[in-house]
Design a protein around this motif. Structure first.
Motif, short mmCIF file in Angstrom:
data_model
loop_
_atom_site.label_atom_id
_atom_site.label_comp_id
_atom_site.label_asym_id
_atom_site.label_seq_id
_atom_site.Cartn_x
_atom_site.Cartn_y
_atom_site.Cartn_z
N ASN A 51 0.83 -1.22 0.00
CA ASN A 51 0.00 0.00 0.00
C ASN A 51 0.86 1.26 0.00
OD1 ASN A 51 -2.34 -1.48 0.02
ND2 ASN A 51 -2.70 -1.32 2.22
N LEU A 56 -1.18 4.03 -2.09
CA LEU A 56 -2.55 3.92 -1.55
C LEU A 56 -2.59 4.45 -0.12
CD1 LEU A 56 -3.88 0.41 -2.67
CD2 LEU A 56 -4.60 2.65 -3.49
N THR A 80 -3.59 10.20 -7.45
CA THR A 80 -4.68 9.37 -7.98
C THR A 80 -4.55 9.21 -9.48
OG1 THR A 80 -6.10 10.22 -6.22
CG2 THR A 80 -7.20 9.15 -8.07
N ARG A 83 -1.86 6.80 -10.25
CA ARG A 83 -2.32 5.42 -10.01
C ARG A 83 -3.13 4.93 -11.20
NH1 ARG A 83 -3.67 6.51 -4.68
NH2 ARG A 83 -5.87 6.71 -5.19
N ALA A 84 -4.03 5.82 -11.66
CA ALA A 84 -4.92 5.42 -12.76
C ALA A 84 -4.12 5.10 -14.01
CB ALA A 84 -5.91 6.54 -13.04
N PHE A 89 -4.16 -3.07 -9.78
CA PHE A 89 -4.22 -3.74 -8.48
C PHE A 89 -5.00 -5.05 -8.57
CE2 PHE A 89 -3.37 0.63 -7.47
CZ PHE A 89 -2.54 0.58 -6.37
N ILE A 97 -16.77 -4.41 -8.00
CA ILE A 97 -17.96 -3.63 -7.63
C ILE A 97 -19.18 -4.52 -7.86
CG2 ILE A 97 -19.25 -1.50 -8.03
CD1 ILE A 97 -16.38 -0.93 -7.17
N VAL A 112 -11.74 5.71 -16.19
CA VAL A 112 -11.08 6.66 -15.28
C VAL A 112 -10.00 7.43 -16.06
CG1 VAL A 112 -9.52 6.83 -13.30
CG2 VAL A 112 -11.53 5.35 -13.19
N ARG B 424 -21.56 -14.92 2.70
CA ARG B 424 -20.78 -14.33 1.61
C ARG B 424 -21.49 -13.15 0.96
NH1 ARG B 424 -18.96 -18.85 -2.35
NH2 ARG B 424 -17.81 -17.10 -3.20
N ARG B 847 -15.84 -0.20 0.97
CA ARG B 847 -14.80 -1.00 0.31
C ARG B 847 -14.79 -0.74 -1.20
NH1 ARG B 847 -12.22 -5.39 2.68
NH2 ARG B 847 -11.14 -6.71 1.17
N ALA B 848 -15.99 -0.67 -1.78
CA ALA B 848 -16.08 -0.41 -3.21
C ALA B 848 -15.50 0.97 -3.54
CB ALA B 848 -17.54 -0.48 -3.67
N VAL B 851 -11.83 0.66 -3.59
CA VAL B 851 -11.35 0.05 -4.84
C VAL B 851 -11.31 1.10 -5.95
CG1 VAL B 851 -11.89 -1.64 -6.63
CG2 VAL B 851 -12.20 -2.23 -4.23
N LEU B 852 -12.40 1.86 -6.03
CA LEU B 852 -12.47 2.88 -7.08
C LEU B 852 -11.31 3.87 -6.93
CD1 LEU B 852 -16.30 3.62 -7.13
CD2 LEU B 852 -14.95 2.65 -8.99
N ARG B 853 -11.07 4.26 -5.70
CA ARG B 853 -9.99 5.22 -5.46
C ARG B 853 -8.65 4.57 -5.80
NH1 ARG B 853 -8.96 9.32 -5.04
NH2 ARG B 853 -8.46 10.07 -2.96
N ALA B 854 -8.49 3.28 -5.45
CA ALA B 854 -7.24 2.57 -5.76
C ALA B 854 -7.03 2.50 -7.27
CB ALA B 854 -7.28 1.17 -5.16
N LEU B 855 -8.13 2.35 -8.00
CA LEU B 855 -8.02 2.24 -9.45
C LEU B 855 -7.76 3.60 -10.11
CD1 LEU B 855 -10.93 -0.24 -10.28
CD2 LEU B 855 -8.49 -0.72 -10.09
N GLY B 856 -7.73 4.63 -9.30
CA GLY B 856 -7.40 5.94 -9.85
C GLY B 856 -8.58 6.87 -10.02
N PRO B 940 -8.13 5.11 0.38
CA PRO B 940 -8.25 3.79 -0.25
C PRO B 940 -7.73 2.65 0.62
CG PRO B 940 -7.11 5.33 -1.70
CD PRO B 940 -7.46 6.09 -0.48
N ALA B 941 -6.54 2.83 1.18
CA ALA B 941 -5.95 1.73 1.94
C ALA B 941 -6.79 1.39 3.15
CB ALA B 941 -4.53 2.11 2.38
N LEU B 944 -9.97 -0.40 2.03
CA LEU B 944 -9.72 -1.77 1.60
C LEU B 944 -9.48 -2.70 2.78
CD1 LEU B 944 -7.47 -0.99 -1.48
CD2 LEU B 944 -9.73 -2.05 -1.52
N ARG B 945 -9.05 -2.12 3.89
CA ARG B 945 -8.86 -2.93 5.09
C ARG B 945 -10.18 -3.20 5.80
NH1 ARG B 945 -4.06 0.06 6.09
NH2 ARG B 945 -5.14 1.50 7.46
#
Lengths: 236, 947
Positions: A51, A56, A80, A83-84, A89, A97, A112, B424, B847-848, B851-856, B940-941, B944-945
């Protein structure tokens, strides 16, 4: 020249008066096209390292440079954007999602990055085809098996052709057969030139990588070729 | 009823309390409550809002009902019956006879002589009241009347007035600005006498029965030598029954029967059940308003209920995983259900208790607005905020009951989930048994819908008729789904329900004729449910919208903002329902408000027959035509006579009284009042009026003729209809309806030849009512003011037709505004609910978002996506509600039996529409701003945790 260079990275988690040093003065470089495996006991800082290196999470001390820029000195917006455009990841828990289909999840990084919806859809479909899910494109995550979901995650990580892919225990939730197939996929990706940094618990996986980093108590104990790693440390 | 509701609520609550004694379940539930205090607060706050709106609605209803009782406090006290006698000279003998009867149920008898007069102040700027009842009564007897001098209203009033002394009741003193020592004048029978205020007493108990108390002999002195006595004094004996003010009326029937016998020897006496008549009338007036208020308010209440259901469905979704784990480690279904119920009960009880407090506050605000609009202290019905404990208990029980039902239902649903799927967080796999159950339920639903439809249409049960076909349509969706697919099945079901809701009045006009407010409530629910179903089934439309906005550059935030509401159809449907229902009713009412406002001029023109002013003087002191025309600016004054006749009506046991206005040639000097319909063979409205002058069997009626309050849908009289009129002497006359007035905002009631009215309905000639025309170029308002000032002594009340109509319209519009205000609370609930749902959504999607933030994805994109989501729901809800409101209003006005030929034209309430569309949308965006900001701030981190 490494595409990532980290020096003296320190990260401490604080909860009330409790302080846990997750990373302590970590130095690491990642070369372009490398396949780096990060291993270590649970709770010793593997995911934190990933991370922090990817930006992150913030760090308390040190510097992480990617393409000559200190990533933690960038504004959130620039970090950001970086990262994009440059990172992908893959998470242990897939983290798709839930309300989007496989192809919609896959195309997210492209959208994005400002790719047109039509092109994004076409490239995503092609990427899903590459990971063997062309017939599952319009299924939602809860309609896919664990292995299929992880393939979608890999497709999502690769679709924007990032410079580096971070994978956090991508096979951790899978049975051995499915895990093998996912690993084969990642090796294939790496063989195609993709830089890959992967956290794992699986000693066998280390053998497919170029380099193994062993981490314990937030510090790097070994950084070298997997074959030369001390057996004691590898068996975590 | 409140006890029943409370018992039901407690029965639903009791198992949760009972199982709370099990430490493990209690601990699990309590940990869930305290683990996320903000979330718990949001659920409680949302549920509280739902309960508060129910409480507010009930509290206003209570207040209106209580106002009914106030008439006893302020105007009657111990007075239960009265016996009036035509000849005042016989009053002492009548009083003696009643007293001598020694009726066991009677504890007080007193006589009073009274007369309506005009009262003016003295000075350079006199003010006046056109109709004030003066009275003569013996104060000692009045104090003894009813048994308790302190509650007689005359306690502390001193001796009976003598000389020129007057004792004034507080209301009239306030209206005229008089206090002890002031002089004033009383006008009656062409005379004016000056009196001095000795004392002002409270408007309370039997003292409030009249307004000014004067020395004995005053009325006789006014009468003596008078040229013309149009209205004789009212000579009456008042009777008080045993028991308190309210229970005393229980003896009225027996007392009246005895009084009929006792007074049989007197000529021209009339025994009245004064208190019960007044109470019945007040109850009817109060009940009519309460029904209307509760009916319209129910839209806001339904919005509150939808919010409660939505919140607990969300909560159950959130708990699904942990409850699944409980099942996995060996907890029984029952234990899982109970654990969730305990948690829900904590929120539910807290919300109900707080909701009562908040609801009481909201109710108070509503009542203040209500009072400022159309109740004032001299109104028949006087209101003071008075929520009843019983109603509050009922409202709290309803809130609690609805919450607990939702909790138990969702808990049971979760407990039956497949354990792995629950753990689940996967959708429940369909089972053959489950599918069979749905099919059976669908068939049963269709059959029930068919039964309801038949019952409704054949038995004229309008609510059932409105609900039946939609129940069938919605129930049939699972049945036709395998044949045509999800989307088409939803579209067919939803559109069928909507079409039925809009067109049922046209398809079955007879069965739907007497529709009451509850039918319109059901109609609103049917239309909105249909529209929400159609919207949920119209995924391609939204996908197209997403593509279009993507092309336009809106891109990712739009896509992300729409994807969740489109995926979670149930939740979105509940939110949309909340918005749409309330906006539907607000829009519907806005159309009527607009129509009334727009048509003020037209309504005045319809009534005025070319005249400018309507002027009426007091019957006891009428002005003559020459006195009116002598006022500067007046050109012509057409005299009219107002009386009342009784008419036989099919289906009614007793004949209904209705106003009859007598007119002569002079009314037609310029034009005739406008007719909406006339008898065949007449080529103009004027020719119909002239025919009525020449034929005593013809009558012109208003468009609500003999409508006894049942409202829209009552029998409407048309030209050519025959109606039986009873004259004062009891003679039956068959009258033919020659025309129907286009509108009758000045309450002429019906028009007949003046000779007929005077000879058969005992109307006194020259009763002092005139239509007045003014000189060309002269301001009619100015002349009306002159008439009032110069003829003040005659109790003159003159106003232009336009002002009269405006006054009537203003009151109606103000009431509509109040209703809209109350409905806005429903909208507030919708907006608050949306905020609560979005805040919870941020938590749920943490969490979603990570993820979105992690993806940029930029933080601004995440923020915008939440704003898009709140805007999407609000705009869709507003559009659905406003569109349905407009369509339904148009349908009712243009095509319905009730308004179709009433002369009303559909009118766009542009300003209201802008407010209805813009305010909720902006408010929803603001409501979404905080959750959106919160979502954008997620690291994001960390996300995600999170679990």
């Amino acid at each position: 020249m490494p595409i990532l260079s980290a020096r003296n990275v320190t990260k401490t988690y604080r909860s009330g008066s409790l302080e846990v040093a997750a990373l302590r003065n970590v130095d690491i470089d990642v070369e372009s096209g490398e396949f780096v495996i990060v291993m270590g006991p649970s709770g010793n800082g593997k995911t934190t390292l990933l991370n922090c290196l990817s930006g992150l999470d913030d760090i308390d001390e040190g510097v992480v440079e990617i393409e000559g820029h200190s990533i933690h000195d960038l504004s959130d917006r620039k970090r950001t954007r970086h990262r994009a455009s440059s990172m992908g990841f893959v998470f242990q828990a897939y983290n798709l999602i839930p309300v989007l289909s496989a192809v919609e999840n896959t195309e997210l990084p492209l959208l994005v990055n400002g790719v047109s919806p039509k092109e994004a859809r076409s490239r995503s479909a092609a990427m899903l085809d590459r990971v063997g899910l062309s017939d599952r494109m319009n299924h939602r995550p809860n309609e896919l098996s664990g292995g299929e979901q992880q393939r979608v995650t890999i497709a999502r990580a690769l679709v924007a052709e990032p410079e580096i892919v971070w994978a956090d225990e991508p096979t951790g939730n899978l049975d051995s057969e499915t895990a093998d197939s996912v690993l084969d996929l990642l090796v294939e990706v790496h063989n195609a030139g993709q830089t890959l940094v992967m956290v794992t618990h699986e000693p066998d996986i280390a053998n497919v990588a170029d380099r193994l980093v062993l981490i314990r108590d937030g510090m790097i104990e070994y950084d070298g070729v997997p074959a030369a790693a001390p057996r004691r440390l590898e068996a975590v | 009823m409140s006890q029943t509701a409370l018992v039901i609520a407690l029965v639903l609550l009791a198992p949760a309390i009972w199982v709370a004694r099990k430490a493990t379940l209690r601990r699990l539930a309590w940990r869930n409550v305290v683990a996320r205090p903000t979330e718990a607060l949001l659920v409680t706050a949302g549920t509280m809002l739902g309960t508060a709106i129910i409480v507010a609605s009930f509290a206003v209803g209570d207040t209106i009902s209580d106002g009914v009782g106030s008439v006893v406090d302020t105007s009657l006290g111990p007075i239960d019956e009265s016996v009036t006698i035509e000849d005042p000279a016989q009053l002492p003998a009548l009083e003696a006879a009643v007293k001598d009867a020694h009726q066991s149920n009677v504890d007080g008898v007193v006589s009073v002589l009274s007369l309506p007069t005009a009262v003016t102040t003295i000075g350079s700027d006199p003010v006046g009241e056109p109709s004030v009842w003066i009275a003569e009564i013996d104060f000692d007897q009045a104090r003894a009347f009813g048994g308790d001098p302190r509650t007689s209203g005359f306690f502390g009033a001193g001796e009976t007035p003598t000389g020129t002394e007057a004792v004034l009741v507080s209301l009239v003193a306030k209206q005229l600005g008089l206090s002890a020592g002031d002089n004033f004048q009383i006008h009656a029978f062409g005379k004016a006498e000056t009196f001095t205020v000795r004392q002002v007493i409270d408007r309370y108990s039997s003292a409030g029965y009249n307004s000014i108390y004067l020395p004995a002999g005053t009325i006789e002195s006014f009468q003596s030598g008078a040229v013309e006595v149009n209205q004789p004094p009212r000579a009456e004996v008042l009777i008080s029954n045993t028991g308190d003010w309210l229970t005393g009326a229980d003896h009225t029937e027996a007392v009246v029967a005895d009084l009929e016998i006792v007074t049989a020897e007197f000529q021209e006496v009339d025994v009245s059940s004064t208190k019960t008549d007044l109470l019945d009338s007040a109850v009817a007036e109060g009940a009519e308003f309460t029904t209307l208020f509760n009916g319209i308010g129910s839209f806001a209440v339904i919005a509150g209920i939808l919010l409660i259901v939505n919140l607990f469905v969300m909560l159950s979704e959130e708990r699904k995983s942990s409850l699944g784990v409980m099942r996995a480690i060996g907890f029984s279904r029952s234990a899982v259900t109970k654990s969730f119920a305990i948690e829900g009960a904590v929120y539910s009880v807290t919300a109900s208790l707080v909701g009562v407090g908040v609801g009481v506050g909201v109710g108070w605000i509503l009542v203040q607005v209500l009072k400022s609009i159309f109740f004032n202290e001299n109104d028949f019905l006087n209101i003071t905020y008075a929520p009843q404990a019983e109603s509050l208990m009922l409202a709290a029980a309803i809130g609690l009951g609805i919450t607990m039902i939702t909790i138990w239902a969702t808990a049971l649903r979760i407990s039956h989930f497949n354990v792995i799927a629950a753990v689940r967080d996967l959708p429940q796999p369909p089972t053959r048994k489950g599918r069979a159950k749905v099919m059976i339920a669908s068939v049963v639903g269709v059959l029930i819908g068919a039964g309801i439809t038949y019952l409704g249409l054949s038995g004229d049960v309008q609510t059932a008729a409105m609900a039946g076909v939609p129940v069938m349509a919605f129930s049939a969706i699972p049945l036709i789904r395998p044949l045509v697919g999800d989307r088409i099945a939803g579209l067919v079901g939803g559109m069928t329900a909507m079409a039925w809701g809009v067109f049922v009045f046209n398809l079955f006009p007879d069965a739907m004729r007497e529709s009451d407010i509850d039918v319109f409530v059901v109609q609103g629910v049917v239309l909105v449910a249909g529209a929400v179903t159609v919207s949920a089934s119209a995924a391609p439309l939204w996908n197209w919208a997403v593509s279009a906005t993507s092309k336009a550059g809106a891109g990712l935030s739009t896509r992300l903002g729409l994807v969740y509401p489109l995926a979670r159809k149930g939740r979105t449907g509940l939110l949309l329902g909340m918005f749409s229902l309330v906006v539907f009713m607000i829009t519907f009412m806005a159309v009527f408000s607009q129509i009334l406002s727009d048509q003020t001029r037209g309504l005045a023109d319809d009534s005025r027959a070319g005249y400018d002013i309507v002027a009426s003087s007091a019957a006891f002191n009428p002005v003559s035509e020459s006195q009116v025309t002598a006022v500067e600016g007046v050109v012509v004054a057409a005299p009219l006579t107002r009386s009342s006749a009784e008419f036989e009506v099919d289906g009614e046991d007793d004949p209904l009284p209705w106003r009859v206005t007598g007119f002569d040639e002079r009314l037609l000097e310029f034009d005739a009042p406008a007719l909406g319909a006339r008898l065949e063979g007449y080529d103009s409205d004027e020719s119909v009026f002239r025919a009525v002058l020449g034929d005593s069997s013809l009558l012109i009626v208003d468009d609500f003729f003999l409508d006894n309050g049942s409202g829209p849908g009552a029998k409407r009289y048309l030209p050519g209809d025959i109606v039986e009129m009873l004259t004062t002497s009891g003679e039956s006359r068959m009258m033919t309806v020659a025309g129907v007035l286009a509108s009758d905002f000045l309450f002429a009631g019906s028009y007949a030849a003046i000779d007929l009215v005077e000879t058969t309905l005992d109307a006194e000639p020259a009763s002092g009512l005139f239509y007045v025309s003014v000189d060309a170029g002269v301001d009619a308002e100015l002349v009306a003011g002159r008439l009032n000032a110069e003829l003040l002594d005659f109790g003159m009340s003159a106003e232009t037709f336009t002002a009269g109509v405006e006054e009537e319209v203003a009151e109606t519009v103000a009431i509509i505004r109040l209703f809209q205000g109350f409905l806005s609370l429903g909208l507030l609930i919708g907006i608050a609910g949306l905020a609560v749902v979005l805040i919870r959504a941020v938590r749920e999607r943490r969490r979603a978002i990570g993820v979105l933030r992690a993806l940029g994805t930029q933080a601004t994109t995440v923020r915008r996506s939440f704003l898009v989501e709140s805007g999407f729901i609000a705009i869709q809800g507003v559009v659905i509600g406003a569109a349905l409101g407009l369509v339904t209003a148009y349908q009712v006005i243009v095509n319905s039996d009730t308004f179709g030929d009433s002369g009303f034209a559909f009118s766009w309430p542009w300003l209201s529409l802008v407010v209805v569309v813009v305010v909720p949308t902006v408010a929803a965006l603001l409501a979404g701003a905080a959750p959106a900001k919160r979502a954008a701030a997620i690291t994001p981190a960390v996300a995600l945790r999170s679990e």
